[in-house]
Motif scaffolding. Sequence first.
Motif, PDB file in Angstrom:
ATOM      1  N   UNK A  88       0.801  -1.208   0.000  1.00  0.00           N
ATOM      2  CA  UNK A  88       0.000   0.000   0.000  1.00  0.00           C
ATOM      3  C   UNK A  88       0.838   1.265   0.000  1.00  0.00           C
ATOM      4  N   UNK A  89       1.961   1.243   0.708  1.00  0.00           N
ATOM      5  CA  UNK A  89       2.846   2.410   0.742  1.00  0.00           C
ATOM      6  C   UNK A  89       3.404   2.713  -0.639  1.00  0.00           C
ATOM      7  N   UNK A  94       3.190   5.899  -5.718  1.00  0.00           N
ATOM      8  CA  UNK A  94       3.168   5.858  -7.183  1.00  0.00           C
ATOM      9  C   UNK A  94       1.909   6.537  -7.717  1.00  0.00           C
ATOM     10  N   UNK A  95       0.787   6.291  -7.054  1.00  0.00           N
ATOM     11  CA  UNK A  95      -0.483   6.852  -7.511  1.00  0.00           C
ATOM     12  C   UNK A  95      -0.496   8.370  -7.397  1.00  0.00           C
ATOM     13  N   UNK A  96      -0.082   8.895  -6.245  1.00  0.00           N
ATOM     14  CA  UNK A  96      -0.074  10.339  -6.064  1.00  0.00           C
ATOM     15  C   UNK A  96       0.917  11.016  -7.018  1.00  0.00           C
ATOM     16  N   UNK A 170      -0.004  -2.578  -6.899  1.00  0.00           N
ATOM     17  CA  UNK A 170       0.137  -2.403  -5.451  1.00  0.00           C
ATOM     18  C   UNK A 170      -1.196  -2.384  -4.736  1.00  0.00           C
ATOM     19  N   UNK A 171      -2.177  -1.663  -5.303  1.00  0.00           N
ATOM     20  CA  UNK A 171      -3.513  -1.623  -4.696  1.00  0.00           C
ATOM     21  C   UNK A 171      -4.141  -3.010  -4.682  1.00  0.00           C
ATOM     22  N   UNK A 193      -1.379  -2.372   9.129  1.00  0.00           N
ATOM     23  CA  UNK A 193      -1.048  -1.913   7.785  1.00  0.00           C
ATOM     24  C   UNK A 193      -0.502  -0.481   7.816  1.00  0.00           C
ATOM     25  N   UNK A 194      -1.182   0.389   8.532  1.00  0.00           N
ATOM     26  CA  UNK A 194      -0.733   1.781   8.611  1.00  0.00           C
ATOM     27  C   UNK A 194       0.569   1.915   9.409  1.00  0.00           C
ATOM     28  N   UNK A 195       0.727   1.115  10.451  1.00  0.00           N
ATOM     29  CA  UNK A 195       1.971   1.142  11.213  1.00  0.00           C
ATOM     30  C   UNK A 195       3.143   0.737  10.325  1.00  0.00           C
TER      31      UNK A 195
END
Length: 292
Positions: A88-89, A94-96, A170-171, A193-195
């Motif tokens: 996700x990172x 890449x998306x942004x 990635x998504x 996931x966020x950590x």
Amino acid sequence: MSVPASGTGRHAVTVARVSALLALCSSLLWGTSDFVAGLKSKTLPAAAVVGWSQLVGFVTLSIVVVVFAHGLEPGAWVPWAIAAGCSGAVALAAFYAALSTGTMSVVAPVASLGAAVPVLLGVATGDSPSALSWIGMGVAVVGTVLASGPEIQAGLHVRPVALACVAAVGFGVTLFCMDRGSRVSLVSTLWGMRLTSLCLYATVALVRRSVGGIGRRDWPVLVFVGLADLGANALFVAASTQGLVSVAAVLGSLYPVVTILLARAILAERLKLIQNVGVVLALAGVVAIATG
């Protein structure tokens, strides 16, 4: 005393409508946060936008875990959360970056092709997708080629399309890992996931000795992106648990439409006819995949 059939029917209809509304709201938040993050990435490094907005989401989710979930329990969700955080990172960065340098109306539907990745990974682990899912993948690929073809032929926008493809993979991997982890604990998986994402971006910041040049004026946007992304996840989960998962998946997958409409309204983006056809086909393919 039994509930009258008519009352049960009305209740089911109400639940279905609420579920659909929640799923549509999740699309609205996802699409809007993507557009805002893409704009912000024009003035800040994409990695900085992702890292700081993820910090906002992580702090908020940690409060929810402590207050409502009463902490976390170790379990089989840990490896899935780590894998989802890593993929996700990379995908968000890449998306942004793609949104900030390319045509958003093309980048958004290309990145949404990530919906096909969990299907393919599911096949590798023994799942049997429906014929509609396979048809949807074919239609989505054709749409992507039509939408991005003129961009690539122009020789000026190859990098954003390539980044969007990286984001799609990635998504897709993230969705697959989140699904596996949420079978054990959804909240724990999202938190882990966020950590993981934060640890990765903190490492990058230490290596580069930079926090991305974030200023006081940047914080409102970063807070919005972080909370909107987290809120979209929560709304989608609520929609899928209250109503039909298939309906929630279809409505939730419409988030690129929001990004495209904002890009046309605010940035005055315009596509060629063949690209518009490609965008519609790509989105239709994603909807078919979600339905299947």
